[in-house]
Design a protein around this motif. Structure first.
Motif, short mmCIF file in Angstrom:
data_model
loop_
_atom_site.label_atom_id
_atom_site.label_comp_id
_atom_site.label_asym_id
_atom_site.label_seq_id
_atom_site.Cartn_x
_atom_site.Cartn_y
_atom_site.Cartn_z
N LYS A 139 30.27 -35.78 1.81
CA LYS A 139 29.35 -35.24 0.82
C LYS A 139 29.63 -35.71 -0.60
O LYS A 139 28.81 -35.54 -1.48
CB LYS A 139 29.40 -33.70 0.85
N LYS A 175 20.95 -36.93 5.30
CA LYS A 175 21.97 -37.87 4.86
C LYS A 175 21.38 -39.25 4.57
O LYS A 175 21.84 -39.96 3.67
CB LYS A 175 23.08 -37.98 5.91
N TYR A 191 20.04 -38.97 1.16
CA TYR A 191 21.13 -38.83 0.19
C TYR A 191 21.74 -40.19 -0.15
O TYR A 191 21.90 -40.54 -1.32
CB TYR A 191 22.19 -37.89 0.77
#
Length: 239
Positions: free
Chosen positions: A42, A78, A81
Motif C-alpha cells: 500500500k 490495485k 492505484y
C-alpha cells in the motif's frame, strides 16, 4: 515495494549492497525495467528510488503479483492505484505461483526489446563458462526445495570439471554460513541433498548432452556474504 527490494535499499551485508549496485545500473543500461509488487502493498518504502522508476527513460512494466490472495474488486482497485502512481508504466496483474499471465509478460518483453546487431557469432551459445551453468542448475534446485533464508545464504562453487568423450565428472560445493544451515541442506539421511543432486544432474545431462557424474558437498563458509574478497571471487561486483 516488496520486502526483498526493501532489504536491498537498506542492505544488511555486502552481498545485498552488491545486488543493489546491479539494480542501480538497470536505470542506465537496460532496455526494459520490470518492477514487481505484491497485491497487498500500500505504500512506498523509498521515495527517491521510486522516483527513478517514475522517470525512467526505458519502458516500465509494473507487475502486481499474488493476485490469487485477493478478490476481483481488490485487484481492480490495485490496478487503478498503481496506474496513478506510475503513469509511465504498463501495469499488469500476474500470479507467478499459478503461472497466470506469465507468458503474456514474456511476450511483452520481447515486443519492447529493440533490435540490435549481434554481439556474438551465431554459433556461440553463450559467453559464460560451463561451471556457471552447473552452479545455476544446482542453485535453482535449492531455490525450489528449501524455504526461508536458506536459498539466500547459499553460494555454489564447482571445484572440478573433467570431460571425456562419453561423460562429464563434476564436483561442486554448496557453501552456507552456519552449521545449522548445513544440516538443513543435507537433511534427514541426506535425502534432500540427494534430491537436489539428482534433479540438477538430469538438467545438466540435457544441457551438455552427455552422461553426468555429479558429486555435491556442503561446506560452512562463515559470513561469506559480508566478505568483499570472497564476493569478488564468486563474481559479484562490489564497486
Amino acid at each position: 515495494m516488496s520486502p526483498t527490494s526493501y532489504l536491498l535499499l537498506y542492505p544488511a551485508y555486502e552481498l545485498q549492497a552488491s545486488m543493489m549496485n546491479f539494480v542501480k545500473t538497470a536505470f542506465e543500461d537496460d532496455d526494459v525495467l520490470i518492477y514487481m509488487v505484491e497485491i497487498g502493498e500500500k505504500e512506498l518504502k523509498d521515495e527517491q528510488f521510486f522516483n527513478k522508476i517514475q522517470h525512467s527513460k526505458v519502458p516500465v512494466l509494473l507487475l502486481i503479483n499474488k493476485i490469487y490472495t485477493s478478490s476481483q474488486e481488490e485487484v481492480e482497485e490495485k490496478l487503478l492505484y498503481w496506474k496513478e502512481k506510475v503513469p509511465n508504466a504498463e501495469v499488469t496483474v500476474i500470479s507467478a505461483l499459478e503461472n497466470f499471465n506469465v507468458q503474456g509478460v514474456f511476450d511483452k518483453i520481447l515486443e519492447l526489446l529493440p533490435e540490435s546487431p549481434p554481439y556474438y557469432p551465431k554459433d556461440q551459445l553463450t559467453d559464460k563458462p560451463e561451471r556457471f551453468f552447473i552452479n545455476e542448475a544446482i542453485r535453482e534446485k535449492i531455490l525450489l526445495h528449501y524455504k526461508k533464508e536458506i536459498p539466500y545464504s547459499v553460494e555454489i562453487e564447482t571445484e572440478e570439471f573433467f570431460e571425456s568423450d562419453t561423460m562429464i565428472r563434476i564436483r561442486s560445493v554448496i557453501m552456507v554460513e552456519r552449521e545449522t544451515q548445513k544440516g538443513i541442506i543435507i537433511g534427514h539421511k541426506g535425502a534432500p541433498l540427494k534430491r537436489v543432486g539428482t534433479e540438477a544432474r538430469k538438467d545438466l545431462e540435457k544441457f551438455f548432452d552427455k552422461k553426468i557424474h555429479l558429486e555435491l558437498y556442503v561446506k560452512v563458509n562463515k559470513n561469506w556474504r559480508s566478505d568483499k574478497r570472497q564476493l569478488r571471487r564468486f563474481g559479484y561486483n562490489n564497486e
